[in-house]
Write a protein that holds these residues in place. Sequence first.
Motif, PDB file in Angstrom:
ATOM      1  N   ARG A   1       8.887   1.233  -6.189  1.00  9.80           N
ATOM      2  CA  ARG A   1       9.554   2.256  -5.147  1.00  9.80           C
ATOM      3  C   ARG A   1      10.275   3.420  -6.258  1.00  9.80           C
TER       4      ARG A   1
ATOM      5  N   TYR B   1      16.324   2.808  -1.053  1.00  4.06           N
ATOM      6  CA  TYR B   1      15.728   1.612  -0.508  1.00  4.06           C
ATOM      7  C   TYR B   1      16.589   0.293  -0.655  1.00  4.06           C
TER       8      TYR B   1
ATOM      9  N   LYS C   1       9.263   6.588  13.477  1.00  4.43           N
ATOM     10  CA  LYS C   1       9.704   5.389  12.584  1.00  4.43           C
ATOM     11  C   LYS C   1      11.305   5.206  12.434  1.00  4.43           C
TER      12      LYS C   1
ATOM     13  N   THR D   1      15.656   0.584   9.105  1.00  8.56           N
ATOM     14  CA  THR D   1      14.262   0.791   9.177  1.00  8.56           C
ATOM     15  C   THR D   1      14.173   1.862   7.821  1.00  8.56           C
TER      16      THR D   1
ATOM     17  N   GLY E   1      12.920   0.526   4.279  1.00  6.51           N
ATOM     18  CA  GLY E   1      11.310   0.912   4.340  1.00  6.51           C
ATOM     19  C   GLY E   1      10.441  -0.214   4.813  1.00  6.51           C
ATOM     20  N   PHE E   2      10.958  -1.048   5.835  1.00  5.53           N
ATOM     21  CA  PHE E   2      10.314  -1.973   6.579  1.00  5.53           C
ATOM     22  C   PHE E   2      10.875  -2.171   7.777  1.00  5.53           C
TER      23      PHE E   2
ATOM     24  N   GLU F   1       6.222   0.118   4.344  1.00  7.25           N
ATOM     25  CA  GLU F   1       5.911   0.871   3.151  1.00  7.25           C
ATOM     26  C   GLU F   1       4.941   0.146   2.158  1.00  7.25           C
ATOM     27  N   GLY F   2       4.020   1.035   1.645  1.00  7.27           N
ATOM     28  CA  GLY F   2       2.919   0.483   0.869  1.00  7.27           C
ATOM     29  C   GLY F   2       3.598  -0.206  -0.511  1.00  7.27           C
ATOM     30  N   TYR F   3       4.564   0.101  -0.909  1.00  2.01           N
ATOM     31  CA  TYR F   3       5.220  -0.353  -2.036  1.00  2.01           C
ATOM     32  C   TYR F   3       5.642  -2.045  -1.925  1.00  2.01           C
ATOM     33  N   TYR F   4       5.698  -2.353  -0.760  1.00  4.44           N
ATOM     34  CA  TYR F   4       5.844  -3.860  -0.609  1.00  4.44           C
ATOM     35  C   TYR F   4       4.660  -4.773  -0.623  1.00  4.44           C
ATOM     36  N   THR F   5       3.236  -4.146  -0.524  1.00  7.53           N
ATOM     37  CA  THR F   5       2.010  -4.992  -0.416  1.00  7.53           C
ATOM     38  C   THR F   5       1.669  -5.692  -1.490  1.00  7.53           C
TER      39      THR F   5
ATOM     40  N   SER G   1      -0.086  -3.665  -4.069  1.00  3.45           N
ATOM     41  CA  SER G   1       0.964  -2.670  -4.905  1.00  3.45           C
ATOM     42  C   SER G   1       1.818  -3.584  -6.076  1.00  3.45           C
TER      43      SER G   1
END
Length: 847
Positions: A482, A645, A747, A754, A758-759, A780-784, A787
């Motif tokens: 992030r 965040y 969103k 939210t 970021g989720f 958000e993609g940072y939590y995948t 990543s």
Amino acid sequence: MVASSSFSSLDSGSNMSITVICYYNGQIVRTKIDVEYEGSETFIAPLKIPVECTFQQLIDMIYSKTTIDKQRFKLVLICKYPLRNGYRFQPFPVRDDSSVREMLNLVNTTTIEEIELYIKVVRVKAQLNQSVGGHVDLFVRDYYNVAQSDYGCGPSTDAVPDTGPNGDDEDSADEEGNDEYDEDVNDECDGDDEDVDVDGHASSFRTFNQVLENEQGIYVLAQAPSCDVSNHLDDETLDESSPVNYHLPPTPQFQHVENLDNVVASCWTPWVQRTTGYSSREFVIGQVFNSKSDLQEAAKIYSITAHQEYVVVASLKKLLVLRCNKAEECHCPWKLRAMVVKDTSLFVINKYTGLHTCVNRCLNRDHHQLDSKLVASHIKALIKAQFTLSTAAIQASVMEKWGYQISYKKALDGKHKAIKQLFGDFFQSYTKLPRLFLAIEQANPGCIVIWKTREINMPNTEIFQRVFWSFKPSIEGFQHCRPVISIDGTHLYGKYKGKLLIAMGCDGNNQLFPLAFAITEGENTDSWGWFLACIRNTMTQRMGICVISDRHPGIMAAMSDPHLGWAAPSAYHRICMRHFARNFMTRFKDNILKNLVCRAALASTEHKFNKHMNTIGRINFEALQWLEAIPLQLWALSHDGGRRYGLVTTNISEVFNSVLKGACSLPVTALVQLTFFRLNGYFVARRELGANRLASAERFTPYVDAQIQARVVKAGSMEIVLYDHVQGLFHVKSRRGRTHRLNLHEKKCTCGKTLIYGFPCSHMIAACQHRCVDFLLFVEGYYTTQSYYDTWASLFHPIFNEDEWPLYGGSTIVPLDSMQRMGSGRPRSTRLHNEMDVREGKTPITF
């Protein structure tokens, strides 16, 4: 031990007798407060001793009563002697008529009714062909009629560090000798002394060449038939002994002697198991030590375990003479003399008189031989395992091992010496630092190191000011984190002052991500501006990065400087809410107001924020004005715009500060190496976690999985009303009756969570489930997991040993003299304590 018998007083008449209980066929065991006689086959022999009994009469009575063979064994008598308080005892040697009278007089001077006398039986003469306890006897010389096999005279594998030939500063008087013993030194060094030589003298060493024929030269064999280890030396060889061709016997410590080049171990300790009482093992004439320092340390340990002290009569390069410090007062014969073996660094004992026959008048809290050098040797392993080892813990460890309470200063000096032995000299660490960074860059290309030095009048020498470093895996991994950085500084507590500045990111699992470090002269506008400029110019040009910090003026000025690249919209500055609450408390000193400020700062909606602010204004309008004077986006989560965040404090950098707390008292080279190894440890463990989750097809990190699962449960009890299926407008009512409006297309939800985290919040999850929409699309993609794995995927490569580091061709870097800490003892704390510091018995602050 308790024995029952009649008691007769000395005052009742000269014909009266006293009951003495003799213990034999066991061993003397001494504890911190007592001395006992133990053994599975111990016997007692009650004796009626006349008050006019002499020492020889007492010996004859014991021989007669115990049936001990007088021709083969000699008796050593130790009386259990009470101290003043009657609850502690010391061993009292009984060796003449005077000591017998002193022992018998105990029935008048104390409450003792029966005297306990412990008997130690020793052989009168050593047997040439005897092997005892796995030892082959080194000597046939009878020393006080005690067989050498009774003592542990072999080398030990226990590590005793090389502490050098000189003593501590605190023991300098002893190391230089004592004036009152100068005459004794002259006596020791004059006369018809003979060399410790193997040529042309009657041998005192037992050679066993036949036993070692098949050992392929493991031992140094005796090549001559004789070796005189007498206490006399020739004038021509006063300072050193001739080479001793000898072999030492195998001992129980050497389980695999075939792996040894010779049996002179790298270090020596006199006993396999040390106790707090009198050791039954003594030094012996001919005993060999690797160096003078090894002998000095062995003598210290012996004296401490025996609870006796010595003075250094002579301490020269090739001679060491020690004597009991109560030699004149109590006529104690204990003395040790050792000399160097010619053409070697070995020291051999050529004169020894023991045991101690003196007793202490009182219990001592400290011991003169328990100096900081010995403390350093004891705690080196502890320091290596835990840099933050406190001085109090060192004192406790010494107390547990030796039973003495050393001073704070001695413990701290021992810690400093242990650090120096383990990690090197503080001054030299600055000169070695360029080579260390070259070694790191050589093994890990892509690392960034930026120096700032100052030229001085000395040729080829520069003054250290600052150094910035960041490792390539951190630079690459931050691209998947992030866009949030937490910065903080901590003091250096070593010999030289300074500050360690750190920058931390945060990965998708809400774990700290070490990013960059710098050592500077302090925290000021220039140093913080330089540190942030290094990050922006060399590490990352990501736009919109949020920087969280305290309100240090240097940070505030650097963040607002448009030339450094950290002003909006390139970056956004936010304040740590813990520090902000502390600043408020320092100004207004009101816990109720402070709690309201914390609630306002953490409010996720403007409605809740305004509600708390109004309450603050009603209680203290000045406090409200103080809060409104600070831009709300700096400290209020509801006005943040989702930049943080959800990270409201600098905890991620302060946690790593605590990890490095002990390292901040180390030399700078050790500090840099610790950051390298700690980061590698983080990368290895978390890379493995990411790989395992990828293999298990886990979509998100454990942190987000737990958060979403909790919100899914909460969403199950909500009421949902759809207003526009195209825009995805919903009205959601919670179980408590609170209503929120949300827009799936944008969103957004009026709860604000939210945007902040970021989720999806629980309201958005409820709406998605109502229309069978995959709510995980809003994470958000940072939590995948992908990543997360990419964050920690880069590798560290090991650096070479110091002797393989690249050569540095630049100027020699030295620290500034004014940065050196003055004085000794505990460094003065520069931290300003306040309500943030959780004290014992007080409730920790919660936000």
